[in-house]
Every structure is written in structure tokens, then in C-alpha cells.
Enzyme design. Structure first.
Site, PDB file in Angstrom:
ATOM      1  N   ASP A  24       0.894  -1.167   0.000  1.00  0.00           N
ATOM      2  CA  ASP A  24       0.000   0.000   0.000  1.00  0.00           C
ATOM      3  C   ASP A  24       0.927   1.210   0.000  1.00  0.00           C
ATOM      4  O   ASP A  24       1.643   1.449   0.978  1.00  0.00           O
ATOM      5  CB  ASP A  24      -0.876  -0.041   1.258  1.00  0.00           C
ATOM      6  CG  ASP A  24      -1.730   1.208   1.436  1.00  0.00           C
ATOM      7  OD1 ASP A  24      -1.538   2.183   0.682  1.00  0.00           O
ATOM      8  OD2 ASP A  24      -2.574   1.204   2.350  1.00  0.00           O
TER       9      ASP A  24
ATOM     10  N   TYR B 229       2.809  -8.651  18.193  1.00  0.00           N
ATOM     11  CA  TYR B 229       1.738  -8.639  17.202  1.00  0.00           C
ATOM     12  C   TYR B 229       1.880  -7.407  16.317  1.00  0.00           C
ATOM     13  O   TYR B 229       1.988  -6.297  16.831  1.00  0.00           O
ATOM     14  CB  TYR B 229       0.365  -8.652  17.876  1.00  0.00           C
ATOM     15  CG  TYR B 229      -0.707  -8.891  16.869  1.00  0.00           C
ATOM     16  CD1 TYR B 229      -0.813 -10.129  16.235  1.00  0.00           C
ATOM     17  CD2 TYR B 229      -1.569  -7.882  16.483  1.00  0.00           C
ATOM     18  CE1 TYR B 229      -1.765 -10.357  15.274  1.00  0.00           C
ATOM     19  CE2 TYR B 229      -2.535  -8.104  15.526  1.00  0.00           C
ATOM     20  CZ  TYR B 229      -2.624  -9.344  14.931  1.00  0.00           C
ATOM     21  OH  TYR B 229      -3.569  -9.564  13.967  1.00  0.00           O
TER      22      TYR B 229
ATOM     23  N   LYS C  52      -2.462  -6.137  10.867  1.00  0.00           N
ATOM     24  CA  LYS C  52      -2.991  -6.807   9.678  1.00  0.00           C
ATOM     25  C   LYS C  52      -2.163  -6.433   8.450  1.00  0.00           C
ATOM     26  O   LYS C  52      -1.821  -5.288   8.266  1.00  0.00           O
ATOM     27  CB  LYS C  52      -4.443  -6.375   9.427  1.00  0.00           C
ATOM     28  CG  LYS C  52      -5.315  -6.347  10.661  1.00  0.00           C
ATOM     29  CD  LYS C  52      -5.706  -7.731  11.114  1.00  0.00           C
ATOM     30  CE  LYS C  52      -6.486  -7.688  12.396  1.00  0.00           C
ATOM     31  NZ  LYS C  52      -5.706  -7.201  13.549  1.00  0.00           N
TER      32      LYS C  52
HETATM   33 MG    MG Z   1      -3.927   2.321   3.272  1.00  0.00          MG
HETATM   34 MG    MG Z   2      -4.961  -2.109   2.223  1.00  0.00          MG
END
Ligand code: MG
Ligand code: MG
Ligand code: F6R
Length: 380
Positions: A11, A228, A231
Site C-alpha cells: 500500500d 503482534y 494486519k
Molecule cells: Mg492504506
Molecule cells: Mg490495504
């Protein structure tokens, strides 16, 4: 011919917010990768997008973890980031966590799925690409594709599949992996991969001959073991037909949406909605999580495709169902089990709230303002 099929994703800026990519950024990434193909560094290449993520699909003969190939992806994402920054796209360059490339993109932000195989007389491959979820989203469909005969008839009918498949499972907290062979160790496998916040399937191999069947992007999670790390919108490569599950067996799990972690702020459970390339733009409550399926025939390393496999009315019901599931979950608002348990939220204000209230918690057995009040009234 032995070829390597690499998918590297990142991203590098959202348009608008975290919902989609901008065509100029995608074009720049494509231009850089194509230039490398023209130089002879790659056999072929292609670009996929899902939500605010861009995936570079590359075929070559340099093997997995190639510095050259990872470097190409890094350069393409860096150039794309320059365009994203110029347009002030949201979170421009967000997944390029390092200032400099150091030989391998693993641990630097981008997600990687790669496999090397001897190209068969016909080599159908499917790339799955999801946004607003994590690699553990693949646990359930991989089990169904490669270990559930109620989903995959080939496990019973095809002699090359009849010996089952071996799953390599990664513990995202310790970075350690274990291989479990199905059907013999099916229940052990399910005992692990049902815990989606702890275990993710990394690779699947065919027991008949040890051939690689599927691989998923889990690297970033494994590298930052012990902590952790949230995501990572995941990619996955699955080989198909002639001793692997048929295209339809590979797609079938997605016809019945299930709940995955991710969605708004990476901190909610939501249904994974299979969509066409065009509809892979999460909007409602930054979701629901999306998945696309890109089908390729590989011919002497050339990528013939992709076809947009979820662009099929047969998946309309799944999309409808996912919307209904989204409604049910949204009714819960900020309450679990829509909102994830505190330890699995991507970011949370809970520690700050607890810090603020620290001195105001009291033991209800020995001390309560209410009790004091009653005792005082008794004395009066
Ligand atoms: Mg983004
Ligand atoms: Mg994304
Ligand atoms: C989830 C995601 C989005 C953002 C949300 C808040 O993976 O990308 O749901 O978490 O839009 O984004 P920020 O914190 O950038 O305002």
C-alpha cells in the site's frame, strides 16, 4: 522449464483515504516493472489492485528471495510513492518502512508470496488478493481447497490428490513453523489454524510428490515475531488442475462468505466479500473486506491473463450474503464480537483510557464509595 512466480504487494497511498489506488500511481509502478522486463530481468509481469493495495505479479528464473526481483518491486513502489506524494494521496509510501532496500523486501513492509516450479504442459495459476484483512483469512479456504473432500471432490477422485496435502503453519508470535500432513493430521491442523490470530498457513505441498501447491504472504508477520504487528492485506498463489484442485474447487470456498479479522481500523470482524477487479474498492465502514481472484495460464513463463474469476453472477449470492452478514455485525457497533478483542486490535486507545482511570479503580470487597455511604447512614 523451472520458473519462479512472484507476487509482491504494498500500500503506497490510498485514493480516497484507504479505499482504492490512483491510476497514475498504478501506471508508474507498471512502467518501472515493464522496463525491467524489457531489460530481460523478468520473463513477464502484470499489476493487480485491490482496495488501496498494488500487487506486482512477476515470472522469472531467479528463484524465490531473489535480490534482483525484490529490488525491482522495491524500486517500482518507490517510484510509485513519488507520484502518490505529489498527489498527496492518503498514507503515501505507508508500506515502505525502510529508507533503503537491503536485498530483500521481507520485513521492510511489502507482502511477498513466491513459488518455484517446473512448468507443466499447461499451468493454470490463481492469484488471490485481499484488502482490509490479514493472511489468516486464507486459513479457512486453504483447508477447504486442500483438505475437505466435501469442497474438493478431487481429493477423493484424482489419484494424484488422493494422498492429500501437507500444510506448513506459522505461529505469528514465535515465528516458528510446523508441517502437518492431511488427511492423517487433519484434526491437529484444524486445532491450530482455527486460531486465526495466532496461526497462519504459509505453504501447501502435494503429498504425492512434494510439489508446491499454494503459498501465502506471511513474511512480515513472521519476521517481527514475538510482537503482534497488525494486519497485512494478503496475497496468495494457488496452482490448479491436473493433480491440484480444479479452478472451481479453488473458488468454491468463496461462494460461502465467512468472517475474517480486519475491516475498519484493522480492528473488526467482517465478512470477506469476493468481488470483480472493478468492485474491489472497500467503502462501507472501510469495507467490508474484499478479495479478488486473478486467473493466469503460464506459458513458457509468460502470463496469459488475467481473467477476473469472481466477475461471475454465480458469486452474486455470496456478495449479497456478505452484505447481510455485514449488517448483522454492524449492529454490534463498537461492541465485541464485531470489534476485535483488545489484544488483536490494530490500534487502540484502551491503554490510555486505563492509564487515565488507574487511580480510580477500587476493590469492591473492601472499599466501595456506595458501601461507605450506607455505613455512614447506619451510624446516623
Ligand atoms: Mg492504506
Ligand atoms: Mg490495504
Ligand atoms: C484498515 C484501514 C482503514 C483505516 C481507517 C483509519 O486496514 O486501512 O480502516 O484504519 O480508515 O485510518 P487512519 O488511522 O489513517 O485515519
Amino acid at each position: 522449464m523451472k520458473i519462479t512466480f512472484s507476487v509482491i504487494k504494498a500500500d503506497i497511498g490510498g485514493y480516497v483515504g484507504h479505499s482504492a489506488t490512483h491510476p497514475e500511481v498504478v501506471e508508474k509502478v507498471k512502467e518501472v516493472v515493464k522496463g525491467e522486463k524489457e531489460k530481460g530481468n523478468l520473463i513477464d509481469c502484470g499489476i493487480l489492485t485491490c482496495g488501496d493495495d498494488i500487487a506486482i505479479v512477476m515470472t522469472h528464473t531467479h528463484g524465490v528471495d531473489s535480490e534482483l526481483v525484490h529490488g525491482i518491486a522495491w524500486k517500482a513502489f518507490e517510484e510509485g510513492t513519488k507520484v502518490a506524494k505529489k498527489l498527496k494521496l492518503y498514507g503515501a509510501g505507508q508500506d515502505l518502512l525502510s529508507e533503503a532496500f537491503s536485498g530483500n523486501v521481507k520485513g521492510l513492509g511489502p507482502g511477498v508470496a513466491e513459488m518455484e516450479f517446473e512448468e507443466r504442459p499447461s499451468e493454470p495459476v490463481i492469484v488471490f488478493f485481499a484488502d482490509k484483512t490479514s493472511p489468516s483469512a486464507w486459513n479457512l479456504p486453504l483447508y477447504e481447497m486442500f483438505a475437505d473432500p466435501m469442497n474438493t471432490a478431487g481429493l477423493v477422485i484424482d489419484p494424484k490428490m488422493h494422498d492429500g496435502f501437507t500444510f506448513e503453519v506459522l505461529d505469528v508470535y514465535t515465528g516458528k513453523a510446523v508441517k502437518l500432513s492431511t488427511p492423517a493430521e487433519l484434526y491437529d491442523l484444524l486445532a491450530l489454524i482455527g486460531s486465526v490470530s495466532k496461526y497462519v498457513v504459509k505453504n501447501v505441498y502435494r503429498n504425492f510428490d512434494g510439489e508446491i501447491a499454494a503459498t501465502a504472504s506471511t513474511q512480515r508477520l513472521s519476521l517481527i515475531a514475538g510482537q503482534y504487528v497488525g494486519k497485512d492485506d494478503p496475497v496468495m498463489i494457488v496452482r490448479s488442475q491436473s493433480g491440484f484442485p480444479a479452478v472451481g474447487e479453488i473458488l468454491e470456498p468463496f461462494a460461502r462468505p465467512w468472517i475474517v479479522e480486519g475491516w475498519m481500523r484493522g480492528s473488526h470482524n467482517g465478512p470477506l466479500m469476493p468481488t470483480s477487479f472493478k468492485d474491489a474498492r472497500p467503502s462501507r465502514f472501510d469495507g467490508p473486506p474484499r478479495v479478488i481472484a486473478a486467473g493466469y495460464q503460464v506459458a513458457e513463463g509468460k502470463l496469459i491473463g488475467p481473467t477476473d474469476l469472481f466477475d461471475d453472477p454465480a458469486f452474486d449470492r455470496a456478495r449479497q450474503k456478505a452484505s447481510e452478514m455485514a449488517n448483522i455485525l454492524r449492529r454490534q457497533g463498537i461492541f465485541e464480537p464485531h470489534r476485535l478483542p483488545a489484544e488483536e486490535m490494530e490500534y487502540t486507545s484502551l491503554p490510555k483510557v486505563l492509564q487515565k482511570l488507574e487511580g480510580r479503580f477500587y476493590d469492591t470487597e473492601t472499599h466501595s464509595p456506595g458501601k461507605e455511604l450506607i455505613e455512614k447512614e447506619d451510624m446516623d
